[in-house]
Design an enzyme around this catalytic site. Structure first.
Site, PDB file in Angstrom:
ATOM      1  N   GLY A  11       0.840  -1.198   0.000  1.00 61.06           N
ATOM      2  CA  GLY A  11       0.000   0.000   0.000  1.00 61.06           C
ATOM      3  C   GLY A  11       0.869   1.239   0.000  1.00 61.06           C
ATOM      4  O   GLY A  11       1.532   1.556   0.990  1.00 61.06           O
ATOM      5  N   TYR A  14      -1.277   7.435   1.370  1.00 61.43           N
ATOM      6  CA  TYR A  14      -0.971   8.536   2.288  1.00 61.43           C
ATOM      7  C   TYR A  14      -0.252   8.049   3.538  1.00 61.43           C
ATOM      8  O   TYR A  14       0.483   8.803   4.170  1.00 61.43           O
ATOM      9  CB  TYR A  14      -2.259   9.268   2.694  1.00 61.43           C
ATOM     10  CG  TYR A  14      -2.782  10.152   1.593  1.00 61.43           C
ATOM     11  CD1 TYR A  14      -2.386  11.472   1.495  1.00 61.43           C
ATOM     12  CD2 TYR A  14      -3.664   9.650   0.638  1.00 61.43           C
ATOM     13  CE1 TYR A  14      -2.852  12.291   0.484  1.00 61.43           C
ATOM     14  CE2 TYR A  14      -4.137  10.457  -0.382  1.00 61.43           C
ATOM     15  CZ  TYR A  14      -3.726  11.782  -0.453  1.00 61.43           C
ATOM     16  OH  TYR A  14      -4.185  12.575  -1.466  1.00 61.43           O
ATOM     17  N   PRO A  94     -11.865   1.479   3.464  1.00 59.79           N
ATOM     18  CA  PRO A  94     -12.977   2.441   3.415  1.00 59.79           C
ATOM     19  C   PRO A  94     -14.245   1.892   4.083  1.00 59.79           C
ATOM     20  O   PRO A  94     -14.295   0.711   4.425  1.00 59.79           O
ATOM     21  CB  PRO A  94     -13.211   2.627   1.920  1.00 59.79           C
ATOM     22  CG  PRO A  94     -12.713   1.373   1.283  1.00 59.79           C
ATOM     23  CD  PRO A  94     -11.591   0.882   2.149  1.00 59.79           C
ATOM     24  N   GLU A 163      -1.243   3.873  12.770  1.00 60.83           N
ATOM     25  CA  GLU A 163      -0.502   5.089  12.462  1.00 60.83           C
ATOM     26  C   GLU A 163      -1.276   6.310  12.948  1.00 60.83           C
ATOM     27  O   GLU A 163      -2.455   6.445  12.673  1.00 60.83           O
ATOM     28  CB  GLU A 163      -0.276   5.167  10.934  1.00 60.83           C
ATOM     29  CG  GLU A 163       0.569   6.327  10.518  1.00 60.83           C
ATOM     30  CD  GLU A 163       1.835   6.426  11.362  1.00 60.83           C
ATOM     31  OE1 GLU A 163       2.636   5.478  11.365  1.00 60.83           O
ATOM     32  OE2 GLU A 163       2.017   7.455  12.050  1.00 60.83           O
ATOM     33  N   ALA A 224     -10.307   4.811  19.104  1.00 58.96           N
ATOM     34  CA  ALA A 224     -10.619   5.684  20.239  1.00 58.96           C
ATOM     35  C   ALA A 224      -9.960   7.051  20.058  1.00 58.96           C
ATOM     36  O   ALA A 224     -10.591   8.092  20.291  1.00 58.96           O
ATOM     37  CB  ALA A 224     -10.130   5.041  21.534  1.00 58.96           C
ATOM     38  N   SER A 271     -14.991  25.172  13.072  1.00 58.50           N
ATOM     39  CA  SER A 271     -14.838  25.244  11.620  1.00 58.50           C
ATOM     40  C   SER A 271     -16.133  24.803  10.962  1.00 58.50           C
ATOM     41  O   SER A 271     -17.108  24.476  11.633  1.00 58.50           O
ATOM     42  CB  SER A 271     -13.711  24.324  11.155  1.00 58.50           C
ATOM     43  OG  SER A 271     -14.121  22.979  11.310  1.00 58.50           O
ATOM     44  N   CYS A 278     -10.403   9.677   7.557  1.00 56.32           N
ATOM     45  CA  CYS A 278     -10.371   8.839   8.759  1.00 56.32           C
ATOM     46  C   CYS A 278     -11.453   9.094   9.801  1.00 56.32           C
ATOM     47  O   CYS A 278     -12.074   8.148  10.271  1.00 56.32           O
ATOM     48  CB  CYS A 278      -9.010   8.968   9.427  1.00 56.32           C
ATOM     49  SG  CYS A 278      -7.705   8.252   8.432  1.00 56.32           S
ATOM     50  N   PHE A 279     -11.659  10.344  10.194  1.00 53.20           N
ATOM     51  CA  PHE A 279     -12.508  10.582  11.370  1.00 53.20           C
ATOM     52  C   PHE A 279     -13.887   9.936  11.230  1.00 53.20           C
ATOM     53  O   PHE A 279     -14.308   9.136  12.063  1.00 53.20           O
ATOM     54  CB  PHE A 279     -12.662  12.080  11.636  1.00 53.20           C
ATOM     55  CG  PHE A 279     -11.472  12.697  12.321  1.00 53.20           C
ATOM     56  CD1 PHE A 279     -10.367  11.936  12.656  1.00 53.20           C
ATOM     57  CD2 PHE A 279     -11.466  14.043  12.642  1.00 53.20           C
ATOM     58  CE1 PHE A 279      -9.265  12.489  13.289  1.00 53.20           C
ATOM     59  CE2 PHE A 279     -10.379  14.621  13.273  1.00 53.20           C
ATOM     60  CZ  PHE A 279      -9.286  13.844  13.597  1.00 53.20           C
ATOM     61  N   GLN A 280     -14.576  10.300  10.164  1.00 49.24           N
ATOM     62  CA  GLN A 280     -15.937   9.776  10.022  1.00 49.24           C
ATOM     63  C   GLN A 280     -15.923   8.250   9.910  1.00 49.24           C
ATOM     64  O   GLN A 280     -16.668   7.554  10.601  1.00 49.24           O
ATOM     65  CB  GLN A 280     -16.587  10.415   8.804  1.00 49.24           C
ATOM     66  CG  GLN A 280     -17.962   9.846   8.537  1.00 49.24           C
ATOM     67  CD  GLN A 280     -18.670  10.613   7.446  1.00 49.24           C
ATOM     68  OE1 GLN A 280     -18.691  11.829   7.436  1.00 49.24           O
ATOM     69  NE2 GLN A 280     -19.266   9.893   6.521  1.00 49.24           N
TER      70      GLN A 280
HETATM   71  P1  NAI Z   1      -4.720   5.085   0.318  1.00 53.23           P
HETATM   72  O1  NAI Z   1      -5.975   4.739  -0.406  1.00 53.23           O
HETATM   73  O2  NAI Z   1      -4.040   6.379   0.062  1.00 53.23           O
HETATM   74  O3  NAI Z   1      -3.619   3.942   0.035  1.00 53.23           O
HETATM   75  C1  NAI Z   1      -3.880   2.584   0.052  1.00 53.23           C
HETATM   76  C2  NAI Z   1      -3.127   1.935  -1.116  1.00 53.23           C
HETATM   77  O4  NAI Z   1      -3.211   0.513  -0.986  1.00 53.23           O
HETATM   78  C3  NAI Z   1      -3.693   2.258  -2.490  1.00 53.23           C
HETATM   79  O5  NAI Z   1      -2.697   2.884  -3.277  1.00 53.23           O
HETATM   80  C4  NAI Z   1      -4.101   0.884  -3.060  1.00 53.23           C
HETATM   81  O6  NAI Z   1      -3.852   0.755  -4.459  1.00 53.23           O
HETATM   82  C5  NAI Z   1      -3.223  -0.053  -2.276  1.00 53.23           C
HETATM   83  N1  NAI Z   1      -3.719  -1.434  -2.210  1.00 53.23           N
HETATM   84  C6  NAI Z   1      -4.966  -1.859  -1.874  1.00 53.23           C
HETATM   85  N2  NAI Z   1      -5.020  -3.200  -1.877  1.00 53.23           N
HETATM   86  C7  NAI Z   1      -3.780  -3.650  -2.217  1.00 53.23           C
HETATM   87  C8  NAI Z   1      -3.206  -4.943  -2.367  1.00 53.23           C
HETATM   88  N3  NAI Z   1      -3.921  -6.051  -2.137  1.00 53.23           N
HETATM   89  N4  NAI Z   1      -1.910  -5.028  -2.743  1.00 53.23           N
HETATM   90  C9  NAI Z   1      -1.169  -3.916  -2.951  1.00 53.23           C
HETATM   91  N5  NAI Z   1      -1.662  -2.658  -2.801  1.00 53.23           N
HETATM   92  C10 NAI Z   1      -2.956  -2.528  -2.442  1.00 53.23           C
HETATM   93  O7  NAI Z   1      -5.054   4.932   1.863  1.00 53.23           O
HETATM   94  P2  NAI Z   1      -4.328   5.656   3.109  1.00 53.23           P
HETATM   95  O8  NAI Z   1      -4.884   7.015   3.337  1.00 53.23           O
HETATM   96  O9  NAI Z   1      -2.857   5.475   2.981  1.00 53.23           O
HETATM   97  O10 NAI Z   1      -4.850   4.757   4.302  1.00 53.23           O
HETATM   98  C11 NAI Z   1      -4.372   3.432   4.524  1.00 53.23           C
HETATM   99  C12 NAI Z   1      -4.822   2.982   5.899  1.00 53.23           C
HETATM  100  O11 NAI Z   1      -4.227   3.786   6.903  1.00 53.23           O
HETATM  101  C13 NAI Z   1      -6.321   3.063   6.130  1.00 53.23           C
HETATM  102  O12 NAI Z   1      -6.711   1.956   6.891  1.00 53.23           O
HETATM  103  C14 NAI Z   1      -6.489   4.333   6.925  1.00 53.23           C
HETATM  104  O13 NAI Z   1      -7.612   4.278   7.766  1.00 53.23           O
HETATM  105  C15 NAI Z   1      -5.227   4.339   7.756  1.00 53.23           C
HETATM  106  N6  NAI Z   1      -4.793   5.663   8.201  1.00 53.23           N
HETATM  107  C16 NAI Z   1      -4.852   6.755   7.366  1.00 53.23           C
HETATM  108  C17 NAI Z   1      -4.393   7.987   7.777  1.00 53.23           C
HETATM  109  C18 NAI Z   1      -4.446   9.157   6.860  1.00 53.23           C
HETATM  110  O14 NAI Z   1      -4.168  10.263   7.318  1.00 53.23           O
HETATM  111  N7  NAI Z   1      -4.788   9.007   5.589  1.00 53.23           N
HETATM  112  C19 NAI Z   1      -3.818   8.188   9.115  1.00 53.23           C
HETATM  113  C20 NAI Z   1      -3.749   6.988   9.887  1.00 53.23           C
HETATM  114  C21 NAI Z   1      -4.234   5.791   9.435  1.00 53.23           C
END
Ligand code: NAI
Length: 469
Positions: A11, A14, A94, A163, A224, A271, A278-280
């Protein structure tokens, strides 16, 4: 404990991208490979001019520091899995759109397919780290899948390592985290795996900030933490409604409340509503979890945090309509900011989307400017927000431009939807001169100098400030 020398991150989003890039930077002795199925995303991470796929202050410098040295981006998921001793699963989780728990539960099929891939291709033992935010006890399902499919001689130890970075400040958050949380089974093997990951972080994080707990505590802590952060925003937003109705000022109230050392000053900014991926999602996850555990009162309590956020956005849209003499049909509104917050190009769950959808449903014309969000992303988000309206019809009402000044020209109203710093530095006199009069500004982020704007001649409405100043 195994000494980790090769890490794979599944993955490249972000979270996976910045997190593992910082590990590579801080641990030159560890080889880090970040993989993704999305070829375009990987190509962007590998782009020769460092045109990386996400905007995050400081990120490019980190990538420059170690890409090609001990940091690699690839679509060869299997090879990276096979080579690694430790694998982060950092795929998206998601909210489910259909089926059981639709609208609340997390869609875990990306986590599951990544886990199955690990089990299918691994030829040696691995530490598998759940980095994605997941409902409580997902690690257990991952462990079952891994164990049911492992080859002889391969063992899998599962850790939870949620994270806590915030988009917009991800690199600073990763360089100096408040804490790193690692959850493991309390068996000897679990503790050993936990020690291996602790050693990775200990390369730059002080040991007293690395907390080790049980697996379920770790998973629940992430939900939490997000629920409590969002709750502070919803609490202060609820108070902002009272302020607007009474003439109190939410900035003064929040500031004074935050001076209480038991409460603290952070995350008390009213705001137009919180956004972000994430939050929702995480609160709805908690709601779903509570309901599955037959705790309806607990579910209702947390659900209210999300409902207050919806109310805040709706209330703001209504203020715009009410102020513009109860109709915005055919009027021209500039929306400054489309990202869910400043210093990111991420638009997931951005309040701007809801506001613009509301304005479009009143048949107003909207001109959008955001310094970092791609045009294609805006069209995609608006199409998703207005699923029954063809994109061509949306485009008749919406224009995307490339500067704030251009956006504001000949408009009746300006709405600040994102707290980009550059909006504070706009030449407001020039904006005023080029607007239709009376000229209205709606500050959904409390960033503008109201006194100065009023002096110029604007009518200004700010979240959480009554007119009876
Ligand atoms: P994102 O959608 O930006 O990245 C996820 C990536 O995983 C995508 O590029 C997708 O193509 C890839 N992917 C999905 N299935 C795959 C597979 N089987 N093999 C290889 N790649 C695959 O998501 P993001 O924002 O990085 O979030 C990831 C996780 O981290 C979520 O669970 C989110 O809740 C959590 N998180 C997100 C934060 C944020 O600020 N965005 C902060 C803390 C946690």
């Amino acid at each position: 404990p195994v000494k980790v020398s090769k890490i794979c991150c599944i993955g490249a989003g972000y979270v996976g991208g910045p997190t593992c890039a910082v590990i590579a930077l801080k641990c030159p002795h560890i080889q880090v490979t970040i993989v993704d199925l999305n070829q375009a995303r990987i190509d962007a991470w590998n782009s020769p001019d460092f045109n990386v796929p996400i905007y995050e202050p400081g990120l490019v410098d980190v990538i420059r520091g170690c890409r090609g040295r001990n940091l690699f981006f690839s679509t060869d998921v299997d090879k990276a899995i096979q080579e690694a001793d430790l694998i982060f699963v950092s795929v998206n989780t998601p909210t489910k759109k259909s089926g059981v728990g639709a609208g609340f539960a997390a869609d875990l099929h990306y986590v599951e397919s990544a886990t199955r891939r690990i089990a299918a291709v691994a030829t040696s033992s691995k530490i598998v780290v759940e980095k994605s935010t997941v409902p409580c006890r997902t690690a257990e399902s991952m462990r079952t899948i891994l164990e049911a499919n492992s080859k002889p001689g391969c063992r899998f130890d599962l850790l939870s390592n949620p994270e806590f970075l915030a988009e917009g400040t991800a690199i600073n958050d990763l360089f100096a985290p408040d804490r790193v949380l690692i959850g493991s089974l309390q068996t000897q093997e679990g503790k050993d795996a936990c020690a291996s990951l602790t050693e990775v972080y200990a390369n730059w994080v002080p040991r007293e900030r690395i907390l080790t707990v049980g697996l379920w505590s770790s998973e629940l802590t992430k939900l939490a933490a997000n629920a409590m952060l969002a709750q502070r925003i919803s609490s202060v937003n609820a108070l902002s409604a009272i302020c607007e109705a009474t003439g109190a000022n939410i900035e003064e109230v929040a500031n004074a409340v935050g001076f209480d050392s038991r409460i603290g000053p952070k995350f008390l900014r009213a705001s137009v509503g919180f956004g972000g991926s994430c939050f929702q999602k995480d609160i709805l996850n908690l709601v779903y979890l509570s309901e599955s555990l037959h705790l309806p009162e607990v579910a209702a309590y947390w659900r209210q945090v999300v409902e207050m956020n919806e109310y805040q956005k709706a209330r703001f849209s209504k203020t715009v309509v009410d102020t513009l003499f109860n109709t915005i049909t055919g009027k021209h509104i500039a929306v400054l900011g489309f990202a869910f917050k400043a210093d990111t190009g991420d638009t997931r769950e951005s309040a701007a989307i809801t506001l613009i959808r509301d304005f479009l449903s009143e048949r107003a014309y909207v001109t959008i400017y955001d310094p970092k969000v791609e045009e294609a992303q805006i069209w995609q988000d608006l199409q998703e927000a207005c699923p029954t309206t063809p994109l061509d019809s949306i485009k008749k009402y919406v224009t995307i431009v490339h500067s704030a000044l251009e956006a504001c020209k000949q408009k009746e109203a300006i709405v600040i939807a994102t707290e980009w710093k550059e909006f504070k530095e706009i030449n407001w006199q020039t904006v005023y001169d080029q607007m239709t009069k009376p000229a209205f500004v709606f500050d959904g982020r409390m960033i503008l100098d109201v006194v100065q704007l009023k002096k110029i001649g604007f009518t200004v409405k700010v979240i959480g400030r009554g007119d009876r100043l």
